[in-house]
Motif scaffolding. Structure first.
Motif, PDB file in Angstrom:
ATOM      1  N   ALA A 134     -34.534  -5.715 -14.908  1.00 28.60           N
ATOM      2  CA  ALA A 134     -35.231  -6.823 -14.167  1.00 28.60           C
ATOM      3  C   ALA A 134     -34.123  -7.195 -13.060  1.00 28.60           C
ATOM      4  O   ALA A 134     -33.172  -7.440 -13.477  1.00 28.60           O
ATOM      5  CB  ALA A 134     -35.686  -7.959 -15.205  1.00 28.60           C
ATOM      6  N   ALA A 135     -34.697  -7.513 -12.042  1.00 23.70           N
ATOM      7  CA  ALA A 135     -33.979  -8.253 -10.725  1.00 23.70           C
ATOM      8  C   ALA A 135     -33.942  -9.728 -11.245  1.00 23.70           C
ATOM      9  O   ALA A 135     -34.738 -10.142 -11.723  1.00 23.70           O
ATOM     10  CB  ALA A 135     -34.431  -7.906  -9.496  1.00 23.70           C
ATOM     11  N   ASP A 136     -32.789 -10.180 -10.553  1.00 22.60           N
ATOM     12  CA  ASP A 136     -32.668 -11.686 -10.483  1.00 22.60           C
ATOM     13  C   ASP A 136     -33.967 -12.446  -9.780  1.00 22.60           C
ATOM     14  O   ASP A 136     -34.651 -11.802  -8.832  1.00 22.60           O
ATOM     15  CB  ASP A 136     -31.649 -12.275  -9.879  1.00 22.60           C
ATOM     16  CG  ASP A 136     -31.455 -13.860  -9.893  1.00 22.60           C
ATOM     17  OD1 ASP A 136     -30.519 -13.916 -11.028  1.00 22.60           O
ATOM     18  OD2 ASP A 136     -32.002 -14.525  -9.476  1.00 22.60           O
ATOM     19  N   THR A 137     -34.649 -13.395 -10.416  1.00 22.46           N
ATOM     20  CA  THR A 137     -35.760 -14.023  -9.618  1.00 22.46           C
ATOM     21  C   THR A 137     -35.664 -14.593  -8.271  1.00 22.46           C
ATOM     22  O   THR A 137     -36.596 -14.672  -7.655  1.00 22.46           O
ATOM     23  CB  THR A 137     -36.492 -14.957 -10.627  1.00 22.46           C
ATOM     24  OG1 THR A 137     -35.376 -16.046 -10.896  1.00 22.46           O
ATOM     25  CG2 THR A 137     -36.802 -14.535 -12.040  1.00 22.46           C
ATOM     26  N   THR A 138     -34.223 -14.869  -7.893  1.00 25.00           N
ATOM     27  CA  THR A 138     -34.113 -15.514  -6.554  1.00 25.00           C
ATOM     28  C   THR A 138     -34.326 -14.151  -5.578  1.00 25.00           C
ATOM     29  O   THR A 138     -34.410 -14.495  -4.440  1.00 25.00           O
ATOM     30  CB  THR A 138     -32.391 -15.857  -6.295  1.00 25.00           C
ATOM     31  OG1 THR A 138     -31.834 -14.754  -6.815  1.00 25.00           O
ATOM     32  CG2 THR A 138     -32.484 -16.818  -7.029  1.00 25.00           C
ATOM     33  N   ASP A 139     -34.535 -12.847  -6.058  1.00 22.66           N
ATOM     34  CA  ASP A 139     -34.753 -11.652  -5.170  1.00 22.66           C
ATOM     35  C   ASP A 139     -36.273 -11.519  -5.000  1.00 22.66           C
ATOM     36  O   ASP A 139     -36.702 -10.655  -4.241  1.00 22.66           O
ATOM     37  CB  ASP A 139     -34.221 -10.592  -5.575  1.00 22.66           C
ATOM     38  CG  ASP A 139     -32.855 -10.571  -5.642  1.00 22.66           C
ATOM     39  OD1 ASP A 139     -32.157 -11.325  -4.779  1.00 22.66           O
ATOM     40  OD2 ASP A 139     -32.010  -9.744  -6.369  1.00 22.66           O
ATOM     41  N   PHE A 140     -37.269 -12.456  -5.618  1.00 20.80           N
ATOM     42  CA  PHE A 140     -38.808 -12.301  -5.588  1.00 20.80           C
ATOM     43  C   PHE A 140     -38.986 -11.963  -4.208  1.00 20.80           C
ATOM     44  O   PHE A 140     -39.968 -11.024  -3.790  1.00 20.80           O
ATOM     45  CB  PHE A 140     -39.359 -13.426  -6.285  1.00 20.80           C
ATOM     46  CG  PHE A 140     -40.711 -13.231  -6.418  1.00 20.80           C
ATOM     47  CD1 PHE A 140     -41.363 -12.520  -7.192  1.00 20.80           C
ATOM     48  CD2 PHE A 140     -41.453 -13.675  -5.148  1.00 20.80           C
ATOM     49  CE1 PHE A 140     -42.660 -12.249  -7.490  1.00 20.80           C
ATOM     50  CE2 PHE A 140     -42.882 -13.838  -5.605  1.00 20.80           C
ATOM     51  CZ  PHE A 140     -43.411 -13.050  -6.514  1.00 20.80           C
ATOM     52  N   ARG A 141     -38.916 -13.014  -3.375  1.00 23.84           N
ATOM     53  CA  ARG A 141     -39.432 -12.625  -2.096  1.00 23.84           C
ATOM     54  C   ARG A 141     -38.969 -11.299  -1.184  1.00 23.84           C
ATOM     55  O   ARG A 141     -39.791 -10.716  -0.705  1.00 23.84           O
ATOM     56  CB  ARG A 141     -39.158 -13.908  -1.164  1.00 23.84           C
ATOM     57  CG  ARG A 141     -39.623 -15.149  -1.514  1.00 23.84           C
ATOM     58  CD  ARG A 141     -41.030 -15.259  -1.340  1.00 23.84           C
ATOM     59  NE  ARG A 141     -41.950 -14.747  -0.170  1.00 23.84           N
ATOM     60  CZ  ARG A 141     -43.016 -15.283  -0.236  1.00 23.84           C
ATOM     61  NH1 ARG A 141     -43.693 -16.166  -0.907  1.00 23.84           N
ATOM     62  NH2 ARG A 141     -43.674 -14.783   1.075  1.00 23.84           N
ATOM     63  N   GLU A 157     -41.708 -13.339 -14.321  1.00 21.59           N
ATOM     64  CA  GLU A 157     -41.128 -13.265 -15.560  1.00 21.59           C
ATOM     65  C   GLU A 157     -40.362 -11.709 -15.367  1.00 21.59           C
ATOM     66  O   GLU A 157     -40.484 -11.238 -14.521  1.00 21.59           O
ATOM     67  CB  GLU A 157     -42.411 -13.057 -16.666  1.00 21.59           C
ATOM     68  CG  GLU A 157     -43.145 -14.349 -16.930  1.00 21.59           C
ATOM     69  CD  GLU A 157     -44.092 -14.104 -17.656  1.00 21.59           C
ATOM     70  OE1 GLU A 157     -44.681 -12.746 -18.109  1.00 21.59           O
ATOM     71  OE2 GLU A 157     -44.790 -14.954 -18.309  1.00 21.59           O
ATOM     72  N   ALA A 158     -39.487 -11.540 -16.239  1.00 27.23           N
ATOM     73  CA  ALA A 158     -38.522 -10.459 -16.174  1.00 27.23           C
ATOM     74  C   ALA A 158     -39.181  -9.061 -15.821  1.00 27.23           C
ATOM     75  O   ALA A 158     -39.029  -8.392 -15.165  1.00 27.23           O
ATOM     76  CB  ALA A 158     -37.855 -10.353 -17.604  1.00 27.23           C
ATOM     77  N   GLU A 159     -40.710  -9.166 -16.746  1.00 30.31           N
ATOM     78  CA  GLU A 159     -41.509  -7.929 -16.235  1.00 30.31           C
ATOM     79  C   GLU A 159     -41.925  -7.916 -14.967  1.00 30.31           C
ATOM     80  O   GLU A 159     -41.862  -6.774 -14.439  1.00 30.31           O
ATOM     81  CB  GLU A 159     -42.578  -7.981 -17.314  1.00 30.31           C
ATOM     82  CG  GLU A 159     -42.220  -7.621 -18.771  1.00 30.31           C
ATOM     83  CD  GLU A 159     -42.097  -9.037 -19.562  1.00 30.31           C
ATOM     84  OE1 GLU A 159     -41.603  -9.912 -18.625  1.00 30.31           O
ATOM     85  OE2 GLU A 159     -42.238  -9.184 -20.713  1.00 30.31           O
ATOM     86  N   ASP A 160     -42.167  -8.813 -14.432  1.00 29.33           N
ATOM     87  CA  ASP A 160     -42.857  -8.854 -12.995  1.00 29.33           C
ATOM     88  C   ASP A 160     -41.588  -8.495 -11.994  1.00 29.33           C
ATOM     89  O   ASP A 160     -42.045  -7.763 -11.105  1.00 29.33           O
ATOM     90  CB  ASP A 160     -43.277 -10.243 -12.577  1.00 29.33           C
ATOM     91  CG  ASP A 160     -44.357 -10.820 -13.420  1.00 29.33           C
ATOM     92  OD1 ASP A 160     -45.381 -10.043 -13.536  1.00 29.33           O
ATOM     93  OD2 ASP A 160     -44.154 -11.867 -13.894  1.00 29.33           O
ATOM     94  N   MET A 161     -40.302  -9.016 -12.257  1.00 29.35           N
ATOM     95  CA  MET A 161     -39.282  -8.520 -11.596  1.00 29.35           C
ATOM     96  C   MET A 161     -38.708  -7.054 -11.638  1.00 29.35           C
ATOM     97  O   MET A 161     -38.449  -6.590 -10.585  1.00 29.35           O
ATOM     98  CB  MET A 161     -38.032  -9.478 -11.917  1.00 29.35           C
ATOM     99  CG  MET A 161     -38.403 -11.131 -11.635  1.00 29.35           C
ATOM    100  SD  MET A 161     -38.681 -11.407  -9.685  1.00 29.35           S
ATOM    101  CE  MET A 161     -37.474 -10.637  -8.717  1.00 29.35           C
ATOM    102  N   ALA A 162     -38.830  -6.681 -12.813  1.00 27.46           N
ATOM    103  CA  ALA A 162     -38.643  -4.931 -13.182  1.00 27.46           C
ATOM    104  C   ALA A 162     -39.709  -4.302 -12.477  1.00 27.46           C
ATOM    105  O   ALA A 162     -39.242  -3.219 -11.680  1.00 27.46           O
ATOM    106  CB  ALA A 162     -38.697  -5.066 -14.468  1.00 27.46           C
ATOM    107  N   ILE A 163     -40.919  -4.844 -12.212  1.00 26.71           N
ATOM    108  CA  ILE A 163     -41.945  -4.035 -11.449  1.00 26.71           C
ATOM    109  C   ILE A 163     -41.636  -3.788  -9.963  1.00 26.71           C
ATOM    110  O   ILE A 163     -41.540  -2.770  -9.334  1.00 26.71           O
ATOM    111  CB  ILE A 163     -43.282  -4.492 -11.822  1.00 26.71           C
ATOM    112  CG1 ILE A 163     -43.816  -4.092 -13.347  1.00 26.71           C
ATOM    113  CG2 ILE A 163     -44.466  -4.122 -10.771  1.00 26.71           C
ATOM    114  CD1 ILE A 163     -45.075  -4.850 -13.773  1.00 26.71           C
TER     115      ILE A 163
END
Ligand SMILES: [Zn+2]
Length: 241
Positions: free
Chosen positions: A173-180, A218-224
């Motif tokens: 999982a990447a850090d959620t700050t990398d979402f965008r 969530e962690a799974e979303d970031m991993a995807i």
């Protein structure tokens, strides 16, 4: 190809021309295959609407639950199915895509005869226009603020297993700050909200997580996101990587 009739090794189509099309702008070639559901009571009613000049909408193909296939617009032309939206650098998605409608109200799985015809048709279209599996998208991907088709019951994994779409592999999982940043690399438009992009991502790859209330990745979303961005970044070809 010739409109309608038997298409090379593809399924037979009923040619029912729609007036709702125009030329692809700036000489664009289709490099996206966009999937929809009709959200109408019957496939026949959808076919009538997609050919109604007053409705001003169309698509290239419609597949009924029993596998009947209609073609309304020649693949070389710009059918009016995508509306406002974008994917990567593709802003006028209608000029860049071929649109397939699937008869379904979005509330149940897509039956086997319909999926079989879809797979045969997709193979022909993707070979004809060199469309890659990473550019097979749902309407919800290019317009996450206003569309949710083909919806959580559409079997994207089945398409991926036969090489017609992509599916995430396990990744850290990447850090959620990398979402965008990661969402942009996958292809989602910068103008959409985090919540809309998250909803679109889950419709494609985590339908069991659709509708979770807080709207936070969530962690799974970031991993995807990190896996798809690493393997299928939308601008990978332009960067020459
Ligand atoms: Zn749609």
């Amino acid at each position: 190809m010739q409109p309608g009739g038997s298409t090379a090794d593809g399924p037979d189509a009923i040619w029912q021309p729609s007036p709702n099309f125009s030329a692809r702008r700036d000489g664009a070639r289709p490099d996206i295959l966009l999937l929809h559901y009709t959200n109408m009571a019957t496939a026949g009613a959808a076919a009538a609407r997609l050919c109604d000049p007053a409705a001003g909408v169309s698509c290239h193909y419609l597949i009924a639950e029993d596998g009947r296939l209609w073609q309304f617009v020649d693949e070389a032309q710009r059918a009016w199915h995508a509306g406002q939206g974008c994917w990567g650098d593709a802003g006028d998605v209608n000029s860049r895509s071929i649109g397939i409608e699937l008869a379904n109200r979005g509330d149940h799985p897509f039956p086997e005869p319909q999926m079989r015809v879809l797979e045969r048709l997709m193979r022909c279209i993707m070979a004809r226009w060199q469309i890659t599996p990473a550019r097979v998208l749902g309407h919800s991907d290019i317009a996450p603020d206003r569309k949710d088709d083909p919806g959580p019951h559409f079997d994207w994994r089945r398409l991926a297993l036969c090489g017609l779409a992509i599916w995430p592999e396990p990744a850290p999982a990447a850090d959620t700050t990398d979402f965008r940043a990661l969402a942009g690399q996958v292809g989602y438009g910068a103008e959409f909200s985090d919540a809309d992009i998250l909803a679109a991502l889950r419709l494609r790859w985590r339908p069991w997580a659709c509708g979770r209330a807080d709207g936070l990745p969530e962690a799974e979303d970031m991993a995807i996101l990190s896996d798809i961005a690493a393997r299928f970044a939308v601008d990978r070809d332009r960067r020459g990587a």
